[in-house]
Scaffold this motif. Structure first.
Motif, PDB file in Angstrom:
ATOM      1  N   VAL A 202      30.269  33.958  28.537  1.00 21.25           N
ATOM      2  CA  VAL A 202      31.591  35.137  27.297  1.00 21.25           C
ATOM      3  C   VAL A 202      31.341  36.497  27.525  1.00 21.25           C
ATOM      4  CG1 VAL A 202      32.253  35.248  24.967  1.00 21.25           C
ATOM      5  CG2 VAL A 202      31.747  33.273  26.108  1.00 21.25           C
ATOM      6  N   LEU A 203      29.269  36.812  27.555  1.00 17.43           N
ATOM      7  CA  LEU A 203      29.417  38.836  27.863  1.00 17.43           C
ATOM      8  C   LEU A 203      29.549  38.967  29.164  1.00 17.43           C
ATOM      9  CD1 LEU A 203      27.224  38.860  23.993  1.00 17.43           C
ATOM     10  CD2 LEU A 203      29.288  39.304  24.286  1.00 17.43           C
ATOM     11  N   PHE A 204      28.627  38.229  29.920  1.00 15.75           N
ATOM     12  CA  PHE A 204      28.473  38.662  30.735  1.00 15.75           C
ATOM     13  C   PHE A 204      29.200  38.423  32.657  1.00 15.75           C
ATOM     14  CE2 PHE A 204      24.626  39.418  28.169  1.00 15.75           C
ATOM     15  CZ  PHE A 204      24.526  40.906  27.637  1.00 15.75           C
ATOM     16  N   THR A 205      30.356  37.646  31.973  1.00 15.32           N
ATOM     17  CA  THR A 205      30.894  36.614  33.188  1.00 15.32           C
ATOM     18  C   THR A 205      32.019  37.574  33.318  1.00 15.32           C
ATOM     19  OG1 THR A 205      29.336  34.870  33.281  1.00 15.32           O
ATOM     20  CG2 THR A 205      30.967  34.708  34.500  1.00 15.32           C
ATOM     21  N   PRO A 206      32.584  37.805  34.161  1.00 20.19           N
ATOM     22  CA  PRO A 206      34.144  38.045  34.723  1.00 20.19           C
ATOM     23  C   PRO A 206      34.468  36.729  33.865  1.00 20.19           C
ATOM     24  CG  PRO A 206      32.927  39.208  36.576  1.00 20.19           C
ATOM     25  CD  PRO A 206      31.366  38.099  35.452  1.00 20.19           C
ATOM     26  N   LYS A 207      35.661  37.054  33.486  1.00 18.37           N
ATOM     27  CA  LYS A 207      37.361  36.105  32.997  1.00 18.37           C
ATOM     28  C   LYS A 207      37.318  35.165  34.179  1.00 18.37           C
ATOM     29  CE  LYS A 207      40.539  35.581  29.528  1.00 18.37           C
ATOM     30  NZ  LYS A 207      41.722  36.183  29.062  1.00 18.37           N
ATOM     31  N   GLU A 208      37.826  35.988  35.326  1.00 19.56           N
ATOM     32  CA  GLU A 208      38.213  34.889  36.602  1.00 19.56           C
ATOM     33  C   GLU A 208      36.886  34.032  37.217  1.00 19.56           C
ATOM     34  OE1 GLU A 208      36.766  39.462  37.598  1.00 19.56           O
ATOM     35  OE2 GLU A 208      38.665  38.429  35.849  1.00 19.56           O
ATOM     36  N   GLN A 209      35.712  34.432  37.144  1.00 16.90           N
ATOM     37  CA  GLN A 209      34.493  33.508  37.415  1.00 16.90           C
ATOM     38  C   GLN A 209      34.301  32.561  36.502  1.00 16.90           C
ATOM     39  OE1 GLN A 209      31.585  36.274  38.347  1.00 16.90           O
ATOM     40  NE2 GLN A 209      32.309  37.047  40.006  1.00 16.90           N
TER      41      GLN A 209
END
Length: 156
Positions: free
Chosen positions: A76-83
């Motif tokens: 949630v904090l470090f992964t871009p939403k599109e990935q």
């Protein structure tokens, strides 16, 4: 045997006059040791293999919940939403009884980032939603080699 072990723990606490969780736990361990030494006379061999299995099971589940919490927080904090790739994975089941399948489904749902959705009508497959699929085969292996194997061992 379990009830006898509980009674021995309560008896220990009554003798010491201390009913704190630590004293009850010590009484349980002491009662377990006494019952273990008398296991042949009491014909309770199965109890002494199940207690360590259940303790390992609880510790494993607690550890998996901690790891899942960290994984969800990282996602949630470090992964871009599109990935982020949420998805549904079908997990073939080796366990068959209602109690075993219910326990497995509840453990999966209890673990953050996963949710048990449905069981196939013939009980051959459990459908699980996960927040980030990654490799579906690895996800299946983790469930089968972890939760499902331990549920089978505890129930059988």
């Amino acid at each position: 045997m379990f009830l006898l072990n509980i009674l021995l723990a309560i008896a220990w606490s009554a003798l010491t006059g201390q009913f704190s969780p630590g004293d009850l736990a010590f009484g349980f361990v002491l009662g377990y040791a006494i019952l273990w030494s008398l296991r042949r006379q009491l014909r309770g061999e199965r109890y002494f293999t199940k207690v360590p299995q259940v303790i390992y099971f609880v510790a494993y589940v607690a550890w998996q919940i901690i790891l899942a919490n960290l994984n969800v927080a990282r996602t949630v904090l470090f992964t871009p939403k599109e990935q982020i790739r949420p998805g549904i994975v079908a997990i073939p089941l080796d366990i068959r009884t209602d109690a075993e399948i219910t326990m497995l489904a509840n453990l999966i749902t209890l673990t953050p980032g996963t949710l048990s959705l449905d069981v196939a009508d013939d009980r051959s497959c459990l459908y699980v939603h996960t927040i980030d699929v990654g490799d579906p085969e690895q996800f299946r292996r983790e469930i089968k080699d972890g939760f499902e194997r331990l549920v089978y061992e505890v129930f059988n």
